[in-house]
Design an enzyme around this catalytic site. Structure first.
Site, PDB file in Angstrom:
ATOM      1  N   LYS A  63       8.148  -1.839  -0.129  1.00 57.96           N
ATOM      2  CA  LYS A  63       8.372  -0.549  -0.780  1.00 57.96           C
ATOM      3  C   LYS A  63       8.029   0.564   0.199  1.00 57.96           C
ATOM      4  CE  LYS A  63       3.845   0.713  -1.203  1.00 57.96           C
ATOM      5  NZ  LYS A  63       3.207   1.832  -0.459  1.00 57.96           N
ATOM      6  N   ASP A 109      -0.674  -1.507  -6.412  1.00 51.19           N
ATOM      7  CA  ASP A 109       0.761  -1.489  -6.083  1.00 51.19           C
ATOM      8  C   ASP A 109       1.517  -2.666  -6.688  1.00 51.19           C
ATOM      9  OD1 ASP A 109       0.818  -0.187  -2.633  1.00 51.19           O
ATOM     10  OD2 ASP A 109       0.885   0.816  -4.591  1.00 51.19           O
ATOM     11  N   GLY A 124       1.556  -7.396   1.050  1.00 50.92           N
ATOM     12  CA  GLY A 124       0.649  -8.315   0.364  1.00 50.92           C
ATOM     13  C   GLY A 124       0.811  -8.224  -1.137  1.00 50.92           C
ATOM     14  N   SER A 125       0.940  -6.974  -1.618  1.00 50.48           N
ATOM     15  CA  SER A 125       1.098  -6.778  -3.066  1.00 50.48           C
ATOM     16  C   SER A 125       2.381  -7.440  -3.554  1.00 50.48           C
ATOM     17  CB  SER A 125       1.154  -5.276  -3.362  1.00 50.48           C
ATOM     18  OG  SER A 125      -0.010  -4.642  -2.840  1.00 50.48           O
ATOM     19  N   SER A 126       3.435  -7.320  -2.753  1.00 47.22           N
ATOM     20  CA  SER A 126       4.715  -7.900  -3.168  1.00 47.22           C
ATOM     21  C   SER A 126       4.664  -9.433  -3.152  1.00 47.22           C
ATOM     22  CB  SER A 126       5.841  -7.419  -2.244  1.00 47.22           C
ATOM     23  OG  SER A 126       7.107  -7.626  -2.844  1.00 47.22           O
TER      24      SER A 126
HETATM   25  C1  LIG Z   1      -1.661   3.609  -0.820  1.00 43.05           C
HETATM   26  C2  LIG Z   1      -0.833   2.907  -1.840  1.00 43.05           C
HETATM   27  O1  LIG Z   1      -0.253   1.751  -1.268  1.00 43.05           O
HETATM   28  C3  LIG Z   1       0.293   3.818  -2.299  1.00 43.05           C
HETATM   29  O2  LIG Z   1       1.332   3.097  -2.864  1.00 43.05           O
HETATM   30  C4  LIG Z   1      -1.661   2.452  -3.027  1.00 43.05           C
HETATM   31  O3  LIG Z   1      -2.305   3.543  -3.627  1.00 43.05           O
HETATM   32  C5  LIG Z   1      -2.694   1.396  -2.659  1.00 43.05           C
HETATM   33  O4  LIG Z   1      -2.351   0.258  -3.396  1.00 43.05           O
HETATM   34  P1  LIG Z   1      -3.147  -1.118  -3.163  1.00 43.05           P
HETATM   35  O5  LIG Z   1      -3.220  -1.397  -1.708  1.00 43.05           O
HETATM   36  O6  LIG Z   1      -2.557  -2.116  -4.081  1.00 43.05           O
HETATM   37  O7  LIG Z   1      -4.596  -0.675  -3.652  1.00 43.05           O
HETATM   38  P2  LIG Z   1      -5.739  -1.578  -4.270  1.00 43.05           P
HETATM   39  O8  LIG Z   1      -5.756  -2.896  -3.560  1.00 43.05           O
HETATM   40  O9  LIG Z   1      -5.637  -1.539  -5.742  1.00 43.05           O
HETATM   41  O10 LIG Z   1      -7.012  -0.696  -3.853  1.00 43.05           O
HETATM   42  C6  LIG Z   1      -7.444  -0.706  -2.508  1.00 43.05           C
HETATM   43  C7  LIG Z   1      -8.395   0.470  -2.342  1.00 43.05           C
HETATM   44  O11 LIG Z   1      -7.614   1.683  -2.271  1.00 43.05           O
HETATM   45  C8  LIG Z   1      -8.265   2.742  -2.973  1.00 43.05           C
HETATM   46  N1  LIG Z   1      -7.392   3.191  -4.068  1.00 43.05           N
HETATM   47  C9  LIG Z   1      -6.266   2.490  -4.402  1.00 43.05           C
HETATM   48  C10 LIG Z   1      -5.443   2.978  -5.402  1.00 43.05           C
HETATM   49  C11 LIG Z   1      -5.815   4.162  -6.073  1.00 43.05           C
HETATM   50  N2  LIG Z   1      -5.067   4.659  -7.070  1.00 43.05           N
HETATM   51  N3  LIG Z   1      -6.950   4.828  -5.716  1.00 43.05           N
HETATM   52  C12 LIG Z   1      -7.744   4.371  -4.719  1.00 43.05           C
HETATM   53  O12 LIG Z   1      -8.773   5.002  -4.409  1.00 43.05           O
HETATM   54  C13 LIG Z   1      -9.585   2.162  -3.465  1.00 43.05           C
HETATM   55  O13 LIG Z   1     -10.563   2.400  -2.480  1.00 43.05           O
HETATM   56  C14 LIG Z   1      -9.304   0.671  -3.524  1.00 43.05           C
HETATM   57  O14 LIG Z   1     -10.484  -0.099  -3.400  1.00 43.05           O
HETATM   58  N1  LIG Z   2       0.363 -12.168   1.511  1.00 49.02           N
HETATM   59  C1  LIG Z   2      -0.158 -11.119   2.184  1.00 49.02           C
HETATM   60  N2  LIG Z   2       0.609 -10.399   3.030  1.00 49.02           N
HETATM   61  C2  LIG Z   2       0.097  -9.322   3.697  1.00 49.02           C
HETATM   62  N3  LIG Z   2      -1.178  -8.883   3.576  1.00 49.02           N
HETATM   63  C3  LIG Z   2      -1.973  -9.601   2.754  1.00 49.02           C
HETATM   64  C4  LIG Z   2      -1.511 -10.705   2.014  1.00 49.02           C
HETATM   65  N4  LIG Z   2      -2.525 -11.173   1.250  1.00 49.02           N
HETATM   66  C5  LIG Z   2      -3.581 -10.391   1.503  1.00 49.02           C
HETATM   67  N5  LIG Z   2      -3.283  -9.458   2.420  1.00 49.02           N
HETATM   68  C6  LIG Z   2      -4.235  -8.438   2.902  1.00 49.02           C
HETATM   69  O1  LIG Z   2      -3.945  -7.239   2.198  1.00 49.02           O
HETATM   70  C7  LIG Z   2      -3.983  -6.133   3.075  1.00 49.02           C
HETATM   71  C8  LIG Z   2      -3.029  -5.119   2.583  1.00 49.02           C
HETATM   72  O2  LIG Z   2      -1.809  -5.792   2.412  1.00 49.02           O
HETATM   73  P1  LIG Z   2      -0.476  -5.004   2.145  1.00 49.02           P
HETATM   74  O3  LIG Z   2       0.519  -5.513   3.123  1.00 49.02           O
HETATM   75  O4  LIG Z   2      -0.126  -5.019   0.715  1.00 49.02           O
HETATM   76  O5  LIG Z   2      -0.930  -3.564   2.496  1.00 49.02           O
HETATM   77  P2  LIG Z   2      -0.049  -2.437   2.993  1.00 49.02           P
HETATM   78  O6  LIG Z   2       1.186  -2.931   3.632  1.00 49.02           O
HETATM   79  O7  LIG Z   2      -0.938  -1.571   3.751  1.00 49.02           O
HETATM   80  O8  LIG Z   2       0.442  -1.772   1.671  1.00 49.02           O
HETATM   81  P3  LIG Z   2      -0.179  -0.567   0.862  1.00 49.02           P
HETATM   82  O9  LIG Z   2      -0.885   0.343   1.812  1.00 49.02           O
HETATM   83  O10 LIG Z   2       0.988   0.010   0.215  1.00 49.02           O
HETATM   84  O11 LIG Z   2      -1.127  -1.257  -0.069  1.00 49.02           O
HETATM   85  C9  LIG Z   2      -3.589  -6.692   4.428  1.00 49.02           C
HETATM   86  O12 LIG Z   2      -4.232  -5.926   5.436  1.00 49.02           O
HETATM   87  C10 LIG Z   2      -4.092  -8.125   4.385  1.00 49.02           C
HETATM   88  O13 LIG Z   2      -5.386  -8.217   4.972  1.00 49.02           O
END
Ligand SMILES: C[C@](O)(CO)[C@H](O)COP(=O)(O)OP(=O)(O)OC[C@H]1O[C@@H](n2ccc(N)nc2=O)[C@H](O)[C@@H]1O
Ligand SMILES: Nc1ncnc2c1ncn2[C@@H]1O[C@H](COP(=O)(O)OP(=O)(O)OP(=O)(O)O)[C@@H](O)[C@H]1O
Length: 316
Positions: free
Chosen positions: A11, A138, A104-106
């Site tokens: 995304k 996410d 990772g979320s996906s």
């Molecule tokens: C940056 C974005 O990717 C934008 O789409 C999201 O807000 C983050 O989504 P995400 O990685 O799934 O976030 P989570 O794994 O739920 O949270 C990771 C950390 O991001 C911060 N976090 C996340 C979402 C949110 N609404 N507020 C926050 O402050 C918090 O410190 C949390 O501990």
């Molecule tokens: N299957 C996976 N693929 C990628 N990262 C993963 C996975 N499982 C756990 N992780 C951990 O989650 C962290 C964040 O993953 P993700 O790829 O969702 O973050 P991102 O791409 O930064 O997305 P966003 O910032 O939107 O949350 C990575 O740094 C990794 O350490």
């Protein structure tokens, strides 16, 4: 039971507005998120030994209990009270890790959908939405995909109908050595904002209405340029990450784009174009600078869906 294959699209954030701090320590957000057709794929095979095994073709990614795929499988199995269920999952990783693209979320969302099918649980998307929200902010978007307004922590979704979103494509950049901690980005945003946060639900709703009825959704509905995109984390991350600054400058100075921004908490950057051919032409024009600066780049369509079961036998 035959193997189950699932696609896990990435995304981008078209709008990321941090409204305020919630009692649970997360931030109240107003976002627009858009699926793109850069996707990981998971192949799931049932096993009889009550184990959850994960193999990945990217050695940089842990395949233990910290992986969101394993977390999703564990949570789903315990939620249905069937600890004897086992699975072997093969992950084909294409989405750059920790890039702001929710790879990772996906993957976690894909594991929920794939296991619901493989284990014949029949939970469906609504029940899976609640589990996804527990695993990450996410992840609910990744389940649904397409174009969504995302509120709350990011888990409260309002779909934008596909017929109200014109075709577009992205040129996506990420520097292999760059990474950004999402918690750090939000914490830094809080430091810089001081107490300039909205506090009341009335204020939050006013901002949600502004997004629902504002210029961005109107512009998305038709081909052509978009208003400047807002990502409150970009103004926090750019001063600290050189590749974010240089990537944004390169995309702004390159072939005319419809919009340029950082995705999520970064460090990936994107430029929107009218279609895939225009994005690919821009990448060719910028190829010299992209190589000189060490950027990895992808051209992708803005997609219409989130996680999906692969039923046409196409390769994972
Ligand atoms: C940056 C974005 O990717 C934008 O789409 C999201 O807000 C983050 O989504 P995400 O990685 O799934 O976030 P989570 O794994 O739920 O949270 C990771 C950390 O991001 C911060 N976090 C996340 C979402 C949110 N609404 N507020 C926050 O402050 C918090 O410190 C949390 O501990
Ligand atoms: N299957 C996976 N693929 C990628 N990262 C993963 C996975 N499982 C756990 N992780 C951990 O989650 C962290 C964040 O993953 P993700 O790829 O969702 O973050 P991102 O791409 O930064 O997305 P966003 O910032 O939107 O949350 C990575 O740094 C990794 O350490």
């Amino acid at each position: 039971m035959a193997d189950v294959t699932v696609r896990a699209p990435a995304k981008i954030n078209l709008h990321l507005e941090v409204l305020g701090l919630r009692p649970d320590g997360y931030h109240e957000l107003a976002m627009v998120m858009q699926s793109i057709d850069l996707a990981d794929s998971l192949v799931l095979r049932a096993s009889a030994d009550a184990m959850i095994r994960l193999h990945c073709d990217n050695a940089d990614l842990p395949t233990d209990g910290t992986n969101l795929i394993v977390k999703a499988a564990d949570l789903l199995r315990s939620r249905v009270g069937l600890p004897e269920l086992g699975v072997e999952i093969t992950l084909h990783k294409r989405i750059p890790i920790g890039a702001g693209l929710a790879g990772g979320s996906s993957d976690g969302a894909a594991a929920l959908v794939g296991l619901d099918a493989l284990w014949g649980l029949g939970l469906g998307t609504e029940r899976l939405h609640g589990l996804a929200a527990k695993l990450g902010s996410d992840m609910p978007f990744c389940l649904q995909g397409g174009t969504q307004l995302c509120f709350g922590r990011g888990e409260r979704l309002e779909p934008v109908p596909q017929q109200q979103v014109a075709e577009r494509a992205v040129l996506l950049l990420k520097h292999p050595q760059a990474s950004v901690s999402t918690p750090w980005a939000y914490g830094r945003c809080r430091e810089l904002r001081g107490d300039f946060y909205l506090e009341s639900e009335t204020d939050f709703e006013q901002r949600r209405q502004a997004l629902r009825h504002g210029p961005l959704l109107a512009a998305l509905a038709a081909p052509g340029p978009l208003p400047p995109l807002r990502n409150d984390l970009q103004s926090v991350v750019a001063p600290e990450v050189e590749s974010v600054r240089s990537g944004l400058d390169l995309l702004r100075l390159g072939p005319e784009a419809l919009a340029v921004a950082m995705s999520g908490s970064g460090p990936s950057l994107y430029a929107l174009y009218p279609d895939l051919a225009a994005a690919e032409a821009a990448r060719i024009t910028l190829a010299g600078e992209l190589d000189a600066l060490g950027f990895a780049s992808w051209c992708c369509r803005c997609g219409g869906s989130g996680v999906s079961l692969v039923t046409d036998g196409s390769p994972p």
